[in-house]
Design a protein around this motif. Structure first.
Motif, PDB file in Angstrom:
ATOM      1  N   ASP A 129      -4.002  35.452   4.974  1.00  0.00           N
ATOM      2  CA  ASP A 129      -3.882  34.258   5.194  1.00  0.00           C
ATOM      3  C   ASP A 129      -4.254  33.390   3.981  1.00  0.00           C
ATOM      4  O   ASP A 129      -4.983  33.803   2.964  1.00  0.00           O
ATOM      5  CB  ASP A 129      -4.657  33.439   6.449  1.00  0.00           C
ATOM      6  N   HIS A 188      -4.386  29.254   2.487  1.00  0.00           N
ATOM      7  CA  HIS A 188      -4.614  27.840   2.712  1.00  0.00           C
ATOM      8  C   HIS A 188      -4.664  26.823   1.241  1.00  0.00           C
ATOM      9  O   HIS A 188      -5.277  27.405   0.502  1.00  0.00           O
ATOM     10  CB  HIS A 188      -5.593  27.130   3.701  1.00  0.00           C
ATOM     11  N   HIS A 248      -8.952  32.786  10.241  1.00  0.00           N
ATOM     12  CA  HIS A 248      -7.528  32.926  10.351  1.00  0.00           C
ATOM     13  C   HIS A 248      -7.024  34.399  10.259  1.00  0.00           C
ATOM     14  O   HIS A 248      -6.346  34.856  11.206  1.00  0.00           O
ATOM     15  CB  HIS A 248      -6.902  32.031   9.700  1.00  0.00           C
TER      16      HIS A 248
HETATM   17 MG    MG Z   1      -4.199  29.980   8.536  1.00  0.00          MG
END
Ligand code: MG
Length: 161
Positions: free
Chosen positions: A11, A13, A45
């Motif tokens: 993941d 961000h 996540h």
């Molecule tokens: Mg995420």
């Protein structure tokens, strides 16, 4: 016989202005926060996606649609707990979890113990079964330009056979 299943996940961000950078459920002092629909905890996540992956249950987006306003600024431990509950419901257990955080800034090593402690709590797992590393990209790419943080996660689940 034990039915062993492993899965990995990734993941990322981006940073945005604001306070409240949260990684592994721990608030890290930094001039920016991560942008996301939830609290944008990139580590939780990735871990949650790895757990769903090991159960063949898709990813976070399937279970917690980002279009749903209910999950705005949500504590990402909610997602992780959901994946763990589904695991428990299947009679499976988590044997190990491994996370790599990729961040040029902030440097995360000084927060490592606190993050491992929190992961142990969230996952109900001994610390010796948790791997947590922090690395940089040697100033290369978007992470090197300090535009965001990425996380890789891997889990091993033991299913009753
Ligand atoms: Mg995420």
């Amino acid at each position: 016989m034990v039915d062993i299943r492993t899965a990995s996940a990734f993941d990322v961000h981006a940073f945005e202005e604001g306070e409240g950078l949260i990684l592994c459920g721990v608030t890290i002092p930094f001039a920016k926060k991560l942008k996301g629909h939830s609290d944008a905890d990139v580590a939780l996540h990735a871990l949650t996606d790895a757990l769903y992956g090991a159960m063949g249950l898709g990813d976070i987006g399937v279970h917690f649609p980002p279009q749903d306003d209910k999950w705005r600024n949500a504590d990402s431990s909610i997602f992780l707990r959901d994946a763990l509950k589904k695991m428990n419901d299947k009679g499976a257990r988590l044997n190990h979890a491994d996370v790599t955080l990729i961040s040029q800034a902030p440097r995360l090593n000084q927060w490592r113990d606190e993050m491992v402690d929190n992961l142990a709590l969230l996952l109900s797992l001994g610390k010796e079964r948790i791997g947590l590393k922090a690395t940089t990209t040697e100033q290369l790419g978007f992470i090197g330009r300090k535009e965001g943080i990425a996380a890789l996660a891997q889990v091993t689940l033991l299913f009753p056979s």
